[in-house]
Design a protein around this motif. Structure first.
Motif, PDB file in Angstrom:
ATOM      1  N   MET A 111       0.850  -1.189   0.000  1.00  0.00           N
ATOM      2  CA  MET A 111       0.000   0.000   0.000  1.00  0.00           C
ATOM      3  C   MET A 111       0.882   1.235   0.000  1.00  0.00           C
ATOM      4  SD  MET A 111      -3.044   1.036   2.680  1.00  0.00           S
ATOM      5  CE  MET A 111      -1.962   1.022   4.107  1.00  0.00           C
ATOM      6  N   PRO A 112       0.656   2.188  -0.942  1.00  0.00           N
ATOM      7  CA  PRO A 112       1.457   3.416  -0.961  1.00  0.00           C
ATOM      8  C   PRO A 112       1.355   4.125   0.379  1.00  0.00           C
ATOM      9  CG  PRO A 112       0.070   3.228  -2.916  1.00  0.00           C
ATOM     10  CD  PRO A 112      -0.360   2.155  -1.991  1.00  0.00           C
ATOM     11  N   LYS A 113       2.435   4.791   0.751  1.00  0.00           N
ATOM     12  CA  LYS A 113       2.448   5.464   2.037  1.00  0.00           C
ATOM     13  C   LYS A 113       1.489   6.642   2.020  1.00  0.00           C
ATOM     14  CE  LYS A 113       5.629   7.015   5.609  1.00  0.00           C
ATOM     15  NZ  LYS A 113       7.050   7.203   5.981  1.00  0.00           N
ATOM     16  N   ILE A 114       0.584   6.659   2.981  1.00  0.00           N
ATOM     17  CA  ILE A 114      -0.377   7.747   3.103  1.00  0.00           C
ATOM     18  C   ILE A 114      -0.384   8.211   4.549  1.00  0.00           C
ATOM     19  CG2 ILE A 114      -1.835   6.951   1.202  1.00  0.00           C
ATOM     20  CD1 ILE A 114      -3.698   5.709   3.235  1.00  0.00           C
ATOM     21  N   SER A 115      -0.985   9.358   4.791  1.00  0.00           N
ATOM     22  CA  SER A 115      -1.023   9.900   6.145  1.00  0.00           C
ATOM     23  C   SER A 115      -1.950   9.071   7.026  1.00  0.00           C
ATOM     24  CB  SER A 115      -1.509  11.346   6.115  1.00  0.00           C
ATOM     25  OG  SER A 115      -2.871  11.401   5.724  1.00  0.00           O
ATOM     26  N   LYS A 116      -1.757   9.202   8.338  1.00  0.00           N
ATOM     27  CA  LYS A 116      -2.631   8.501   9.273  1.00  0.00           C
ATOM     28  C   LYS A 116      -4.078   8.954   9.108  1.00  0.00           C
ATOM     29  CE  LYS A 116       0.814   7.627  12.894  1.00  0.00           C
ATOM     30  NZ  LYS A 116       1.192   7.877  14.317  1.00  0.00           N
ATOM     31  N   GLU A 117      -4.250  10.242   8.823  1.00  0.00           N
ATOM     32  CA  GLU A 117      -5.597  10.773   8.646  1.00  0.00           C
ATOM     33  C   GLU A 117      -6.283  10.148   7.439  1.00  0.00           C
ATOM     34  OE1 GLU A 117      -2.889  12.570   9.124  1.00  0.00           O
ATOM     35  OE2 GLU A 117      -3.250  13.365  11.143  1.00  0.00           O
ATOM     36  N   GLU A 118      -5.530  10.017   6.332  1.00  0.00           N
ATOM     37  CA  GLU A 118      -6.110   9.421   5.130  1.00  0.00           C
ATOM     38  C   GLU A 118      -6.381   7.934   5.340  1.00  0.00           C
ATOM     39  OE1 GLU A 118      -5.325   8.970   0.301  1.00  0.00           O
ATOM     40  OE2 GLU A 118      -3.883  10.053   1.561  1.00  0.00           O
ATOM     41  N   ALA A 119      -5.481   7.264   6.046  1.00  0.00           N
ATOM     42  CA  ALA A 119      -5.691   5.843   6.326  1.00  0.00           C
ATOM     43  C   ALA A 119      -6.952   5.643   7.161  1.00  0.00           C
ATOM     44  CB  ALA A 119      -4.480   5.267   7.050  1.00  0.00           C
ATOM     45  N   LEU A 120      -7.151   6.503   8.163  1.00  0.00           N
ATOM     46  CA  LEU A 120      -8.349   6.408   8.994  1.00  0.00           C
ATOM     47  C   LEU A 120      -9.599   6.715   8.175  1.00  0.00           C
ATOM     48  CD1 LEU A 120      -9.657   6.025  11.759  1.00  0.00           C
ATOM     49  CD2 LEU A 120      -9.221   8.453  12.225  1.00  0.00           C
ATOM     50  N   ALA A 121      -9.496   7.701   7.289  1.00  0.00           N
ATOM     51  CA  ALA A 121     -10.639   8.049   6.443  1.00  0.00           C
ATOM     52  C   ALA A 121     -11.012   6.884   5.531  1.00  0.00           C
ATOM     53  CB  ALA A 121     -10.322   9.289   5.616  1.00  0.00           C
ATOM     54  N   ARG A 122     -10.008   6.212   4.986  1.00  0.00           N
ATOM     55  CA  ARG A 122     -10.281   5.056   4.132  1.00  0.00           C
ATOM     56  C   ARG A 122     -10.920   3.925   4.931  1.00  0.00           C
ATOM     57  NH1 ARG A 122      -5.304   4.008  -0.137  1.00  0.00           N
ATOM     58  NH2 ARG A 122      -5.560   5.937  -1.357  1.00  0.00           N
ATOM     59  N   ARG A 123     -10.395   3.694   6.116  1.00  0.00           N
ATOM     60  CA  ARG A 123     -10.951   2.637   6.967  1.00  0.00           C
ATOM     61  C   ARG A 123     -12.419   2.924   7.273  1.00  0.00           C
ATOM     62  NH1 ARG A 123     -11.539   0.993  12.352  1.00  0.00           N
ATOM     63  NH2 ARG A 123     -10.851  -1.154  12.751  1.00  0.00           N
ATOM     64  N   ASN A 124     -12.718   4.163   7.614  1.00  0.00           N
ATOM     65  CA  ASN A 124     -14.103   4.525   7.915  1.00  0.00           C
ATOM     66  C   ASN A 124     -14.990   4.435   6.679  1.00  0.00           C
ATOM     67  OD1 ASN A 124     -13.838   5.010  10.684  1.00  0.00           O
ATOM     68  ND2 ASN A 124     -13.120   7.105  10.346  1.00  0.00           N
ATOM     69  N   GLU A 125     -14.428   4.740   5.524  1.00  0.00           N
ATOM     70  CA  GLU A 125     -15.202   4.628   4.286  1.00  0.00           C
ATOM     71  C   GLU A 125     -15.582   3.175   4.020  1.00  0.00           C
ATOM     72  OE1 GLU A 125     -14.866   5.692  -0.497  1.00  0.00           O
ATOM     73  OE2 GLU A 125     -13.378   6.494   0.909  1.00  0.00           O
ATOM     74  N   ILE A 126     -14.668   2.265   4.302  1.00  0.00           N
ATOM     75  CA  ILE A 126     -14.961   0.836   4.139  1.00  0.00           C
ATOM     76  C   ILE A 126     -16.073   0.415   5.101  1.00  0.00           C
ATOM     77  CG2 ILE A 126     -14.032  -1.500   4.390  1.00  0.00           C
ATOM     78  CD1 ILE A 126     -11.261  -0.283   3.654  1.00  0.00           C
TER      79      ILE A 126
END
Length: 207
Positions: free
Chosen positions: A1-16
């Motif tokens: 997985m490309p390196k992304i910010s913690k905020e973006e990772a959390l946003a993606r997790r919540n989107e799932i």
């Protein structure tokens, strides 16, 4: 997985989680697939597996979020100060009535979700579940300071199983309604709020 910010990772997790929740509202547990979930997110579908290995882990995360929201409701209720039995029962009923997805997951699919999730995910959920029980105890203790530990346990271990079983008494599928009609059974027509309020009041007032 490309390196992304913690905020973006959390946003993606919540989107799932949001995507899976939307599916869970419309379809049965057994019909939901990871492909369906992945088709509803805005990023690469393969990335879903970087966050969750199966649909059960997503639903476990949803259940964890629901318990966090319920615990927050209990904290707000506690801030109202000591409550009489009626106000406390009504407050508990309202806090639960707002968490329909939590009740559905507890009643219908908890065993499979827990069995199919990785241990680390399950431990994280159990911590949140325990925190919610702690909030419940603090709320009750604020209004019932005279209660002993034994009396508190009697309430908690009657109230929590109620949450695991109330959903099917308030929501019925068309097939279930047709079967009850054919069997001559009249649905009680009670809501989650009604059931939890009445049961809570009895538990609070029993000797």
């Amino acid at each position: 997985m490309p390196k992304i910010s913690k905020e973006e990772a959390l946003a993606r997790r919540n989107e799932i989680i949001d995507a899976c929740e939307e599916l869970y509202r419309a379809e049965s547990y057994h019909d939901i697939t990871m492909t369906q979930v992945a088709s509803r997110v805005s990023f690469g579908r393969a990335n879903v597996y970087n966050y969750f290995q199966c649909k059960d882990e997503i639903l476990l995360a949803l259940l964890q979020r629901e318990h966090e929201l319920w615990a927050a409701s209990l904290r707000r209720l506690e801030k109202r100060g000591p409550l009489d039995d009626v106000d406390l029962a009504e407050g508990l009923a309202q806090s639960v009535d707002e968490r329909t997805q939590m009740l559905k997951l507890l009643a219908m699919n908890l065993y499979d979700i827990e069995q199919n999730s990785r241990l680390d995910n399950l431990v994280e959920f159990k911590h949140v579940y325990g925190d919610a029980m702690g909030e419940l105890c603090r709320l009750i203790a604020a209004s019932k300071p005279q209660w002993s530990e034994e009396r508190m346990n009697r309430f908690v271990f009657a109230f929590m199983p109620l949450l695991h079983g109330v959903y099917p008494y308030a929501f019925h599928s068309e097939k279930q309604l047709a079967a009850m009609e054919a069997a001559g059974i009249t649905p009680p027509g009670l809501t989650i709020y009604d059931i939890v309020r009445d049961a809570s009041l009895k538990l609070l007032q029993e000797d």
